[in-house]
Design an enzyme around this catalytic site. Structure first.
Site, PDB file in Angstrom:
ATOM      1  N   CYS A  35       5.989 -25.947  -4.896  1.00 12.10           N
ATOM      2  CA  CYS A  35       7.106 -25.253  -5.543  1.00 12.10           C
ATOM      3  C   CYS A  35       7.025 -25.012  -7.048  1.00 12.10           C
ATOM      4  O   CYS A  35       7.388 -23.934  -7.500  1.00 12.10           O
ATOM      5  CB  CYS A  35       8.399 -25.973  -5.205  1.00 12.10           C
ATOM      6  SG  CYS A  35       8.772 -25.822  -3.446  1.00 12.10           S
ATOM      7  N   ARG A  48       5.080 -26.665  15.602  1.00 14.57           N
ATOM      8  CA  ARG A  48       5.922 -27.446  14.687  1.00 14.57           C
ATOM      9  C   ARG A  48       7.134 -28.008  15.418  1.00 14.57           C
ATOM     10  O   ARG A  48       7.489 -29.176  15.261  1.00 14.57           O
ATOM     11  CB  ARG A  48       6.373 -26.581  13.525  1.00 14.57           C
ATOM     12  CG  ARG A  48       6.048 -27.259  12.238  1.00 14.57           C
ATOM     13  CD  ARG A  48       6.415 -26.574  11.022  1.00 14.57           C
ATOM     14  NE  ARG A  48       5.673 -27.256   9.937  1.00 14.57           N
ATOM     15  CZ  ARG A  48       5.826 -27.011   8.680  1.00 14.57           C
ATOM     16  NH1 ARG A  48       6.653 -26.081   8.286  1.00 14.57           N
ATOM     17  NH2 ARG A  48       5.142 -27.685   7.768  1.00 14.57           N
TER      18      ARG A  48
HETATM   19  P1  NAD Z   1       7.621 -24.892   4.983  1.00 17.73           P
HETATM   20  O1  NAD Z   1       6.531 -23.894   4.952  1.00 17.73           O
HETATM   21  O2  NAD Z   1       7.314 -26.326   5.177  1.00 17.73           O
HETATM   22  O3  NAD Z   1       8.677 -24.489   6.120  1.00 17.73           O
HETATM   23  C1  NAD Z   1       9.126 -23.194   6.341  1.00 17.73           C
HETATM   24  C2  NAD Z   1       9.217 -22.982   7.844  1.00 17.73           C
HETATM   25  O4  NAD Z   1       9.847 -21.716   8.083  1.00 17.73           O
HETATM   26  C3  NAD Z   1       7.854 -22.921   8.558  1.00 17.73           C
HETATM   27  O5  NAD Z   1       7.790 -23.906   9.559  1.00 17.73           O
HETATM   28  C4  NAD Z   1       7.795 -21.484   9.131  1.00 17.73           C
HETATM   29  O6  NAD Z   1       7.137 -21.421  10.393  1.00 17.73           O
HETATM   30  C5  NAD Z   1       9.267 -21.157   9.260  1.00 17.73           C
HETATM   31  N1  NAD Z   1       9.572 -19.725   9.299  1.00 17.73           N
HETATM   32  C6  NAD Z   1       9.100 -18.731   8.506  1.00 17.73           C
HETATM   33  N2  NAD Z   1       9.641 -17.538   8.867  1.00 17.73           N
HETATM   34  C7  NAD Z   1      10.487 -17.793   9.905  1.00 17.73           C
HETATM   35  C8  NAD Z   1      11.348 -16.998  10.707  1.00 17.73           C
HETATM   36  N3  NAD Z   1      11.460 -15.677  10.502  1.00 17.73           N
HETATM   37  N4  NAD Z   1      12.056 -17.583  11.699  1.00 17.73           N
HETATM   38  C9  NAD Z   1      11.949 -18.934  11.919  1.00 17.73           C
HETATM   39  N5  NAD Z   1      11.161 -19.738  11.191  1.00 17.73           N
HETATM   40  C10 NAD Z   1      10.435 -19.183  10.192  1.00 17.73           C
HETATM   41  O7  NAD Z   1       8.437 -24.677   3.621  1.00 17.73           O
HETATM   42  P2  NAD Z   1       9.345 -25.771   2.880  1.00 17.73           P
HETATM   43  O8  NAD Z   1       8.490 -26.631   2.011  1.00 17.73           O
HETATM   44  O9  NAD Z   1      10.283 -26.374   3.842  1.00 17.73           O
HETATM   45  O10 NAD Z   1      10.154 -24.815   1.879  1.00 17.73           O
HETATM   46  C11 NAD Z   1      11.149 -23.930   2.356  1.00 17.73           C
HETATM   47  C12 NAD Z   1      11.918 -23.396   1.152  1.00 17.73           C
HETATM   48  O11 NAD Z   1      12.590 -24.477   0.493  1.00 17.73           O
HETATM   49  C13 NAD Z   1      11.068 -22.735   0.078  1.00 17.73           C
HETATM   50  O12 NAD Z   1      11.802 -21.659  -0.467  1.00 17.73           O
HETATM   51  C14 NAD Z   1      10.911 -23.803  -0.968  1.00 17.73           C
HETATM   52  O13 NAD Z   1      10.724 -23.273  -2.252  1.00 17.73           O
HETATM   53  C15 NAD Z   1      12.228 -24.532  -0.891  1.00 17.73           C
HETATM   54  N6  NAD Z   1      12.188 -25.951  -1.294  1.00 17.73           N
HETATM   55  C16 NAD Z   1      11.161 -26.754  -0.896  1.00 17.73           C
HETATM   56  C17 NAD Z   1      11.159 -28.115  -1.239  1.00 17.73           C
HETATM   57  C18 NAD Z   1      10.043 -29.034  -0.827  1.00 17.73           C
HETATM   58  O14 NAD Z   1      10.054 -30.177  -1.256  1.00 17.73           O
HETATM   59  N7  NAD Z   1       9.105 -28.631   0.000  1.00 17.73           N
HETATM   60  C19 NAD Z   1      12.238 -28.650  -1.959  1.00 17.73           C
HETATM   61  C20 NAD Z   1      13.276 -27.796  -2.347  1.00 17.73           C
HETATM   62  C21 NAD Z   1      13.241 -26.451  -1.996  1.00 17.73           C
HETATM   63  C1  UGA Z   2       9.984 -30.934  -7.023  1.00 19.33           C
HETATM   64  C2  UGA Z   2      11.316 -31.324  -7.684  1.00 19.33           C
HETATM   65  O1  UGA Z   2      11.200 -32.649  -8.205  1.00 19.33           O
HETATM   66  C3  UGA Z   2      12.462 -31.273  -6.672  1.00 19.33           C
HETATM   67  O2  UGA Z   2      13.686 -31.531  -7.320  1.00 19.33           O
HETATM   68  C4  UGA Z   2      12.506 -29.874  -6.047  1.00 19.33           C
HETATM   69  O3  UGA Z   2      13.514 -29.794  -5.070  1.00 19.33           O
HETATM   70  C5  UGA Z   2      11.162 -29.570  -5.410  1.00 19.33           C
HETATM   71  O4  UGA Z   2      10.117 -29.655  -6.419  1.00 19.33           O
HETATM   72  C6  UGA Z   2      11.076 -28.180  -4.859  1.00 19.33           C
HETATM   73  O5  UGA Z   2      11.813 -27.298  -5.261  1.00 19.33           O
HETATM   74  O6  UGA Z   2      10.185 -28.015  -4.030  1.00 19.33           O
HETATM   75  P1  UGA Z   2       8.201 -32.157  -5.469  1.00 19.33           P
HETATM   76  O7  UGA Z   2       7.328 -31.012  -5.856  1.00 19.33           O
HETATM   77  O8  UGA Z   2       8.354 -32.486  -4.042  1.00 19.33           O
HETATM   78  O9  UGA Z   2       9.693 -31.905  -6.026  1.00 19.33           O
HETATM   79  O10 UGA Z   2       7.704 -33.492  -6.200  1.00 19.33           O
HETATM   80  P2  UGA Z   2       7.801 -34.014  -7.723  1.00 19.33           P
HETATM   81  O11 UGA Z   2       8.136 -35.437  -7.689  1.00 19.33           O
HETATM   82  O12 UGA Z   2       8.660 -33.145  -8.558  1.00 19.33           O
HETATM   83  O13 UGA Z   2       6.299 -33.882  -8.220  1.00 19.33           O
HETATM   84  C7  UGA Z   2       5.701 -32.623  -8.455  1.00 19.33           C
HETATM   85  C8  UGA Z   2       4.332 -32.820  -9.083  1.00 19.33           C
HETATM   86  O14 UGA Z   2       4.431 -33.281 -10.424  1.00 19.33           O
HETATM   87  C9  UGA Z   2       3.467 -33.851  -8.338  1.00 19.33           C
HETATM   88  O15 UGA Z   2       2.137 -33.381  -8.266  1.00 19.33           O
HETATM   89  C10 UGA Z   2       3.561 -35.076  -9.221  1.00 19.33           C
HETATM   90  O16 UGA Z   2       2.464 -35.934  -9.105  1.00 19.33           O
HETATM   91  C11 UGA Z   2       3.631 -34.432 -10.596  1.00 19.33           C
HETATM   92  N1  UGA Z   2       4.262 -35.304 -11.627  1.00 19.33           N
HETATM   93  C12 UGA Z   2       5.565 -35.650 -11.518  1.00 19.33           C
HETATM   94  C13 UGA Z   2       3.495 -35.750 -12.688  1.00 19.33           C
HETATM   95  O17 UGA Z   2       2.287 -35.428 -12.800  1.00 19.33           O
HETATM   96  N2  UGA Z   2       4.089 -36.549 -13.633  1.00 19.33           N
HETATM   97  C14 UGA Z   2       5.387 -36.914 -13.562  1.00 19.33           C
HETATM   98  O18 UGA Z   2       5.857 -37.643 -14.458  1.00 19.33           O
HETATM   99  C15 UGA Z   2       6.136 -36.453 -12.473  1.00 19.33           C
END
Ligand code: NAD
Ligand code: UGA
Length: 455
Positions: A272, A38
């Site tokens: 999420c 990564r």
């Molecule tokens: P991700 O799996 O894409 O990334 C997490 C990274 O952390 C991985 O690359 C993994 O290798 C690394 N990791 C794990 N343990 C580790 C360690 N001990 N030391 C160093 N690296 C380590 O996950 P993500 O989608 O970025 O989500 C991370 C967090 O943010 C989650 O709690 C998620 O709920 C939250 N979140 C995600 C989104 C989103 O859109 N994906 C949006 C808001 C919040």
């Molecule tokens: C969601 C939240 O929107 C973010 O604010 C939050 O930070 C994030 O989760 C997180 O905690 O990971 P994300 O999952 O990236 O973001 O994308 P969204 O746009 O929320 O869509 C989520 C799912 O709902 C998708 O599968 C999308 O297609 C679906 N969706 C969304 C619908 O089916 N209908 C809608 O009207 C909106």
């Protein structure tokens, strides 16, 4: 100048730190991860995630004040502020299995920070975590023999994939929760200071640690609830002859409700919503609030129902059998403008149709690589075809599973000519012109709308 470290170079860590680096050229930002592939990808021209606008920000900041590295210990030792954005998946074993968050990566990170730190740090909870995790983190960090003081701050991330850069650049709010002690409040202000470089002061909210943690879970639950609400109504529309797009518009024009997040479809996916609602449900059960837990759990049940309903419609419309029939799935990503296929409804539909012994071909502009990896062993039964015209050739049906704009601009007349007849089109995202498709000759099934069939 501050040294900012982010542990976890994923969908959150990478984009958020790139935007912080862009707006804070006076700070040094280092992103570390245990996954060397990564990190190598972040250092290359082929970034590990697709996100509109991300390449530009990384190009502008990388090796200026943004660095990607596998040297976690060194990163910790040098940092003043440590954001932790490691993954927090649902626990698959033991107490709370299937609902509670698996905090093993989180705790390991806390211990690692303690091991490698040589000076006090502000530790920022960026990952989404159950309420009172910061307290556990504080206990691990502050019961140490090094005599160092760590301040733990909660700063949940609200970005959505596909619009991550835009969401970071122009957030509705930035939430920072901290302890009501002089050092806790100083830590909150240090984090707020970073965001003040581009976010207006009135959008920076400060709260208690617990309010901040719970607000993140609640926000995702509310968003998912809207999707399940409109999907529940879509089932009623199909039975009663109403059109869910018309209903959503009429409902959403009420300013108290608002128009966004009311798109009916194949159900929500992504890494999420499900995980965070399960987390909320577990918390409620833990506190004995069983009615509240059941209320939120229903949001997930409706989502599963919606995905199941979509596959059942395909099978029943195609004369109750899809065995041996080629079906082209347009879309693998859980939403448009991302390469992420985690918990994608497209893959759920794919698996369900494979159970029915359909011959599946998936087309997606960005997510085929991840789809192949996420499908695991079943990937060998699937054809991956980037060109939607080739995917549809000889198919009995097309199912639209991701709302990519590419799929709205296709020549469906040409596609229809190349398909087996009768040709079916199942629009799981309601993005196409159904009357025009029907006029071409397709039998069209959309979500929450009366079917248009020639049969
Ligand atoms: P991700 O799996 O894409 O990334 C997490 C990274 O952390 C991985 O690359 C993994 O290798 C690394 N990791 C794990 N343990 C580790 C360690 N001990 N030391 C160093 N690296 C380590 O996950 P993500 O989608 O970025 O989500 C991370 C967090 O943010 C989650 O709690 C998620 O709920 C939250 N979140 C995600 C989104 C989103 O859109 N994906 C949006 C808001 C919040
Ligand atoms: C969601 C939240 O929107 C973010 O604010 C939050 O930070 C994030 O989760 C997180 O905690 O990971 P994300 O999952 O990236 O973001 O994308 P969204 O746009 O929320 O869509 C989520 C799912 O709902 C998708 O599968 C999308 O297609 C679906 N969706 C969304 C619908 O089916 N209908 C809608 O009207 C909106």
């Amino acid at each position: 100048m501050a040294n900012i470290l982010c542990i976890g170079a994923g969908y959150v860590g990478g984009p958020t730190m790139a935007v912080i680096a862009r707006h804070c050229p006076h700070h040094r930002v280092v992103v570390v991860d245990i996954n060397p592939e990564r990190i190598a990808a972040w250092q290359s021209d082929h970034l590990p995630i697709f996100e509109p606008g991300l390449e530009d920000v990384v190009r502008e900041t990388r090796n200026r004040n943004l660095f990607f590295s596998t040297e976690i210990q060194r990163g910790i030792a040098e940092a003043d502020v440590i954001f932790v954005s490691v993954n927090t998946p649902t626990k698959t074993f033991g107490q709370g299995a299937g609902k509670a968050a698996d905090l093993q990566y989180w705790e390991k990170t806390a211990r690692q920070i303690l091991e490698s730190a040589t000076s006090p740090k502000i530790v920022v909870e960026k990952s989404t975590l159950p309420v009172r995790t910061a307290e556990a983190m504080e206990h691990i960090l502050n019961f140490n023999s090094k005599g160092m003081q760590f301040d733990v701050v909660s700063n949940p991330e609200f970005l959505a994939e596909g619009t991550a850069i835009q969401d970071m650049e122009d957030p509705d709010r930035v939430l920072i929760g901290g302890r009501d002690t002089p050092s806790g409040q100083r830590a909150v202000q240090t984090i707020a200071e970073i965001y003040r470089n581009w976010v207006p002061q009135e959008r920076i909210l400060t709260t208690s640690l617990w309010s901040s943690e719970l607000s993140k879970l609640a926000a995702n639950a509310f968003l998912a609830q809207r999707v399940s609400s409109i999907n529940a109504i879509s089932a009623l529309c199909e039975k009663s002859g109403a059109d869910v797009t018309e209903v959503a518009r009429a409902v959403g024009l009420d300013r108290r409700i608002g128009p966004r997040f009311l798109r009916a479809g194949v159900g929500f996916g992504g890494s999420c919503f499900r995980k965070d609602i399960l987390n909320l449900v577990y918390l409620c059960e833990y506190y004995g609030l069983y009615e509240v837990a059941a209320y939120w759990e229903q949001v997930i049940k409706i989502n599963e129902y919606q995905q199941g309903r979509f596959t059942s419609t395909i099978v029943s419309a195609m004369f109750n059998t899809v065995a041996g029939k080629r079906i082209a799935l347009f879309g693998a990503a859980f939403k448009a403008n991302t390469s992420d296929t985690r918990s994608s409804p497209a893959l759920a539909v794919c698996r369900a149709l494979l159970e029915e012994r359909a011959e599946i071909v998936i087309s997606d502009p960005k997510a085929l690589e991840n789809a192949r990896a996420d499908l695991g062993e079943t990937a060998s039964q699937v054809t991956f075809e980037p060109d939607p015209y080739l995917a549809a050739r000889g198919a009995h049906a097309i199912a639209i599973l991701t709302e990519w704009s590419q799929f709205t601009g296709l020549d469906y007349e040409r596609i229809y000519q190349s398909m087996a007849k009768p040709a079916f089109l199942f629009d799981g995202r309601n993005i196409l012109d159904h009357q025009a498709l029907y006029d071409i000759g397709f039998n069209v099934f959309a979500v929450g709308k009366p079917p248009l069939t020639h049969l």
